[in-house]
Design an enzyme around this catalytic site. Structure first.
Site, PDB file in Angstrom:
ATOM      1  N   CYS A 194     -90.108  17.498 -30.079  1.00  0.00           N
ATOM      2  CA  CYS A 194     -90.054  17.029 -31.464  1.00  0.00           C
ATOM      3  C   CYS A 194     -89.265  18.063 -32.234  1.00  0.00           C
ATOM      4  CB  CYS A 194     -91.459  16.869 -32.054  1.00  0.00           C
ATOM      5  SG  CYS A 194     -91.439  16.502 -33.825  1.00  0.00           S
ATOM      6  N   CYS A 237     -90.678  18.442 -36.270  1.00  0.00           N
ATOM      7  CA  CYS A 237     -91.954  19.122 -36.520  1.00  0.00           C
ATOM      8  C   CYS A 237     -92.538  19.479 -35.151  1.00  0.00           C
ATOM      9  CB  CYS A 237     -92.889  18.311 -37.413  1.00  0.00           C
ATOM     10  SG  CYS A 237     -92.989  16.552 -37.103  1.00  0.00           S
ATOM     11  N   SER A 238     -93.665  18.939 -34.771  1.00  0.00           N
ATOM     12  CA  SER A 238     -94.213  19.292 -33.455  1.00  0.00           C
ATOM     13  C   SER A 238     -94.995  18.121 -32.881  1.00  0.00           C
ATOM     14  CB  SER A 238     -95.133  20.510 -33.556  1.00  0.00           C
ATOM     15  OG  SER A 238     -94.522  21.549 -34.264  1.00  0.00           O
ATOM     16  N   CYS A 239     -94.517  16.900 -33.081  1.00  0.00           N
ATOM     17  CA  CYS A 239     -95.257  15.718 -32.618  1.00  0.00           C
ATOM     18  C   CYS A 239     -95.498  15.802 -31.114  1.00  0.00           C
ATOM     19  CB  CYS A 239     -94.471  14.455 -32.956  1.00  0.00           C
ATOM     20  SG  CYS A 239     -94.209  14.253 -34.725  1.00  0.00           S
TER      21      CYS A 239
END
Lengths: 198, 226
Positions: free
Chosen positions: A100, A103-105
């Site tokens: 991702c 962000c940090s999905c």
């Protein structure tokens, strides 16, 4: 703690406590909610469901097909209601990698908490632009003839890799396979390997 | 916004550092931040797109310096203050209390019993697919070109994939649109596609061989291509 944990704000604990006490007071944070988060993730951090799903797919061709076509139905067999997952299959000719960049999905319900490196700039910046070099540094050499497909999780869809079944694994049962299937293989930064035969 | 969070293709961050036997949480406060984010979100105080955009609005140097849960703390605090759920003065007073007593439990600062609990929506994070009359404009296999745009607000079209040619891989259905939902402009749901890009289209002569990137993109990010 190295570069992954740079310069934690010395007041961070006080800032957390201040907000926590206000949210408790206002009835937004339930008493005991923090303890429940700790208990849940400390007991269940690994790729528990993800590994079980992959082991089933490797040993049951019908289940593999269901997992790729209708992941929600496949996950329901493990009593997980998760509507937003897609499963991408790695083969002799294709290697899949999940990231991702914005962000940090990450597919928490099947893989647990994301590792810190997945959330840090080094991985997020390089996975889309130089995945082969990145994977080589992380210990995985992807042959030049094998296509790399990167999945940038920019929406609410989440991705999990169905890794290649290692040679020799066709003789192994689902229960034996589960502990060999690592979180990293389900992200695509590693492959599943069998323990050396003595 | 063209923020520092939009990391795809940036250089200079060095190697990935893996931590052996990484714990679920590196400190107890991290779990508290996770619990607060979920509590506030699931009680409808903000949506996930507002939350992501709040983190994107951190000062760039702070964003890069912060750990993951520090970013979340910043985002949750920023949103709750902006929305008036938490007053800036009461937060400052509470912070002053805990700066002098960092080991005191959160309840130590409470005058009386907590207020009654707010209603709870457990589906808030994943409930983004909408049944509408909308018909997807593009079909799998069709060529598209992404818009070349630089909005100041929230967007999920990464910078590295703007003005690029791709091919529709599949349609994921009709999804809430983050670019409006992050700004109180409604859900404005529209078709979401998995779009496939050849690495050479994204990175030109610097591309590694034999590589594709799939990105999930909303219909309004896309124009017909050829």
């Amino acid at each position: 703690m190295g570069k992954n944990h740079p310069n934690v704000d010395p007041y961070v604990v006080s800032r957390v406590r201040a907000l926590e006490s206000l949210l408790l007071e206002k009835g937004i944070l339930a008493p005991g909610a923090v303890d429940r988060v700790v208990q849940r993730y400390e007991a269940d951090t690994g790729p528990m469901v993800g590994a079980r799903v992959v082991a089933r797919a490797w040993t049951d061709p019908d289940y593999r097909e269901l997992l790729l076509d209708d992941p929600r139905a496949a996950l329901a067999r493990f009593e997980l209601d998760y509507t937003m997952l897609r499963v991408v299959e790695s083969t002799e000719t294709v290697h899949n990698l999940v990231v991702c960049t914005l962000c940090s999905c990450y597919p928490w319900p099947v893989l647990g908490l994301p590792p810190t490196w997945y959330k840090m700039p080094a991985y997020r910046s390089r996975a889309v632009s130089e995945p082969r070099a990145l994977l080589r540094e992380m210990g995985l050499e992807v042959p030049a003839a094998r296509e790399i497909r990167v999945w940038d999780s920019s929406a609410e869809m989440r991705y999990m890799v169905l890794p290649r079944r290692p040679p020799g694994a066709e003789r192994l049962s689902e229960a034996v396979l589960v502990p060999l299937i690592t979180r990293d293989a389900l992200i695509g930064v590693a492959e599943v390997t069998l323990p050396a035969v003595r | 916004m063209d923020g520092v969070h939009d990391l795809g293709g940036m250089q200079g961050f060095g190697p990935v550092e893996r931590e052996e036997n990484e714990p679920a949480f590196h400190a107890a406060w991290e779990a508290a931040v996770l619990a607060m984010m979920r509590a506030a979100g699931s009680r409808g105080l903000f949506n996930i797109d507002e939350f992501r955009h709040a983190i994107e609005r951190m000062a760039p140097a702070d964003y890069l310096r912060a750990t993951y849960y520090e970013k979340w703390l910043d985002g949750v605090t920023r949103l709750l203050v902006e929305k008036g759920v938490v007053g800036a003065e009461e937060l400052a007073a509470r912070l002053a209390f805990f700066v002098t007593k960092p080991d005191a439990p959160p309840r130590a600062a409470l005058a009386g019993e907590p207020a009654p609990r707010w209603p709870f929506n457990p589906g808030w994070l994943r409930d983004v697919v909408r049944e509408t009359e909308a018909t997807p404009r593009f079909a799998p296999g069709e060529m598209v070109v992404t818009r070349e745009m630089h909005p100041h607000g929230h967007t999920r079209l990464p910078r590295y994939a703007r003005g690029k040619r791709g091919i529709i891989h599949r349609c994921h259905g009709i999804h809430v649109f983050p670019d409006t939902n992050a700004h109180g402009q409604g859900e404005q749901p529209q078709p979401l596609y998995s779009v496939r890009f050849d690495a050479r289209e994204l990175w030109g002569e610097s591309a590694e061989p034999n590589q594709l990137v799939h990105i999930d993109l909303w219909e309004s990010y896309l124009r017909p291509g050829r």
